[in-house]
Design a protein around this motif. Structure first.
Motif, PDB file in Angstrom:
ATOM      1  N   GLY A  44       0.813  -1.207   0.000  1.00 15.33           N
ATOM      2  CA  GLY A  44       0.000   0.000   0.000  1.00 15.33           C
ATOM      3  C   GLY A  44       0.842   1.251   0.000  1.00 15.33           C
ATOM      4  O   GLY A  44       1.963   1.204  -0.458  1.00 15.33           O
ATOM      5  N   PRO A  45       0.362   2.354   0.471  1.00 17.50           N
ATOM      6  CA  PRO A  45      -0.883   2.417   1.230  1.00 17.50           C
ATOM      7  C   PRO A  45      -2.142   2.445   0.357  1.00 17.50           C
ATOM      8  O   PRO A  45      -3.210   2.075   0.808  1.00 17.50           O
ATOM      9  N   GLN A  46      -2.052   2.856  -0.906  1.00 19.30           N
ATOM     10  CA  GLN A  46      -3.208   2.840  -1.810  1.00 19.30           C
ATOM     11  C   GLN A  46      -3.171   1.532  -2.588  1.00 19.30           C
ATOM     12  O   GLN A  46      -2.457   1.403  -3.566  1.00 19.30           O
ATOM     13  N   HIS A  47      -3.930   0.535  -2.123  1.00 18.69           N
ATOM     14  CA  HIS A  47      -3.925  -0.779  -2.773  1.00 18.69           C
ATOM     15  C   HIS A  47      -4.771  -0.766  -4.039  1.00 18.69           C
ATOM     16  O   HIS A  47      -5.673   0.042  -4.192  1.00 18.69           O
ATOM     17  N   GLN A  48      -4.486  -1.737  -4.908  1.00 20.93           N
ATOM     18  CA  GLN A  48      -5.343  -1.892  -6.090  1.00 20.93           C
ATOM     19  C   GLN A  48      -6.732  -2.304  -5.626  1.00 20.93           C
ATOM     20  O   GLN A  48      -6.886  -2.988  -4.631  1.00 20.93           O
ATOM     21  N   GLN A  49      -7.723  -1.875  -6.345  1.00 20.17           N
ATOM     22  CA  GLN A  49      -9.075  -2.297  -6.028  1.00 20.17           C
ATOM     23  C   GLN A  49      -9.621  -3.231  -7.102  1.00 20.17           C
ATOM     24  O   GLN A  49     -10.595  -3.923  -6.880  1.00 20.17           O
ATOM     25  N   LEU A  50      -9.002  -3.245  -8.239  1.00 22.52           N
ATOM     26  CA  LEU A  50      -9.446  -4.052  -9.361  1.00 22.52           C
ATOM     27  C   LEU A  50      -8.288  -4.126 -10.331  1.00 22.52           C
ATOM     28  O   LEU A  50      -7.490  -3.187 -10.410  1.00 22.52           O
ATOM     29  N   HIS A  51      -8.144  -5.238 -11.033  1.00 27.64           N
ATOM     30  CA  HIS A  51      -7.172  -5.265 -12.120  1.00 27.64           C
ATOM     31  C   HIS A  51      -7.723  -6.128 -13.244  1.00 27.64           C
ATOM     32  O   HIS A  51      -8.628  -6.925 -13.040  1.00 27.64           O
ATOM     33  N   LEU A  52      -7.187  -5.936 -14.424  1.00 29.89           N
ATOM     34  CA  LEU A  52      -7.602  -6.696 -15.598  1.00 29.89           C
ATOM     35  C   LEU A  52      -6.608  -7.821 -15.844  1.00 29.89           C
ATOM     36  O   LEU A  52      -5.407  -7.616 -15.739  1.00 29.89           O
ATOM     37  N   ASP A  53      -7.108  -9.008 -16.171  1.00 26.76           N
ATOM     38  CA  ASP A  53      -6.282 -10.105 -16.671  1.00 26.76           C
ATOM     39  C   ASP A  53      -6.535 -10.186 -18.169  1.00 26.76           C
ATOM     40  O   ASP A  53      -7.682 -10.308 -18.597  1.00 26.76           O
ATOM     41  N   ILE A  54      -5.475 -10.110 -18.944  1.00 25.17           N
ATOM     42  CA  ILE A  54      -5.583 -10.072 -20.397  1.00 25.17           C
ATOM     43  C   ILE A  54      -4.944 -11.324 -20.968  1.00 25.17           C
ATOM     44  O   ILE A  54      -3.746 -11.569 -20.759  1.00 25.17           O
ATOM     45  N   ALA A  55      -5.729 -12.133 -21.669  1.00 23.29           N
ATOM     46  CA  ALA A  55      -5.246 -13.389 -22.245  1.00 23.29           C
ATOM     47  C   ALA A  55      -4.352 -13.108 -23.443  1.00 23.29           C
ATOM     48  O   ALA A  55      -4.713 -12.324 -24.324  1.00 23.29           O
ATOM     49  N   VAL A  56      -3.183 -13.745 -23.464  1.00 24.71           N
ATOM     50  CA  VAL A  56      -2.233 -13.599 -24.569  1.00 24.71           C
ATOM     51  C   VAL A  56      -1.729 -14.979 -24.966  1.00 24.71           C
ATOM     52  O   VAL A  56      -1.829 -15.934 -24.208  1.00 24.71           O
ATOM     53  N   GLU A  57      -1.183 -15.081 -26.154  1.00 28.51           N
ATOM     54  CA  GLU A  57      -0.636 -16.347 -26.621  1.00 28.51           C
ATOM     55  C   GLU A  57       0.763 -16.595 -26.088  1.00 28.51           C
ATOM     56  O   GLU A  57       1.127 -17.726 -25.780  1.00 28.51           O
ATOM     57  N   GLU A  58       1.570 -15.537 -26.001  1.00 24.01           N
ATOM     58  CA  GLU A  58       2.971 -15.702 -25.608  1.00 24.01           C
ATOM     59  C   GLU A  58       3.370 -14.516 -24.733  1.00 24.01           C
ATOM     60  O   GLU A  58       3.234 -13.367 -25.134  1.00 24.01           O
ATOM     61  N   LEU A  59       3.832 -14.811 -23.522  1.00 25.52           N
ATOM     62  CA  LEU A  59       4.071 -13.759 -22.530  1.00 25.52           C
ATOM     63  C   LEU A  59       5.180 -12.781 -22.907  1.00 25.52           C
ATOM     64  O   LEU A  59       5.019 -11.576 -22.735  1.00 25.52           O
TER      65      LEU A  59
END
Length: 126
Positions: free
Chosen positions: A68-83
Motif C-alpha cells: 500500500g498504502p493505496q492498494h489496487q481495487q481491481l485489475h484486468l487479466d488479459i489473455a495472450v498467446e505468448e508472454l
C-alpha cells in the motif's frame, strides 16, 4: 439458478487523464471509443465483451502494488498467446513492468500509464 437481474455492461477505471488511458487500452486491446461525455471526463471503449470505461477523477492517487498504502481495487487479466512478446508490445505502448512478479511464467504484472496494475496471462482453463 435464478434469472439474472442484468448483464455486466462495463468495467470502470478511475484515472487522471481519460484520453491517455483510452489511447493506451484502445491499442492494447483493439477497442474503439463507444461513448464520451462532452468534457471527456468519461470515455467508454467497446469491442471485447463489456465496455472498459475510463472516468476522470480529480486528485487521482495511483495504486501501489503489492504494498500500500493505496492498494489496487481491481485489475484486468488479459489473455495472450505468448508472454514475452505480449509484454514487449504492452511496454512499447506505455506499460511498465511491475517490480514484483509473483508467477512470471504464468502471469506478467504490468502497470498502465497511470499506475493501474494489469496482468498478461497465458493461463487457460482446462
Amino acid at each position: 439458478m435464478t434469472a439474472p437481474v442484468g448483464q455486466l455492461a462495463s468495467i470502470s477505471l478511475d484515472c487522471p487523464d481519460t484520453d491517455l488511458l483510452a489511447g493506451f487500452y484502445s491499442r492494447l486491446l483493439g477497442l474503439e471509443e463507444a461513448f464520451a461525455t462532452p468534457d471527456r471526463g468519461v470515455v467508454a471503449l467497446a469491442g471485447a465483451g463489456p465496455m472498459l470505461t475510463l472516468m476522470r477523477v480529480d486528485h487521482y492517487v495511483a495504486p501501489l502494488w503489492p504494498e500500500g498504502p493505496q492498494h489496487q481495487q481491481l485489475h484486468l487479466d488479459i489473455a495472450v498467446e505468448e508472454l514475452d512478446s505480449a509484454t514487449d508490445a504492452a511496454v512499447a505502448l506505455g506499460a511498465t513492468p511491475a517490480k514484483h512478479q509473483p508467477a512470471p511464467n504464468q502471469w506478467r504484472v504490468l502497470l498502465d500509464p497511470v499506475g493501474h496494475p494489469f496482468c498478461l496471462t497465458a493461463v487457460r482453463p482446462e
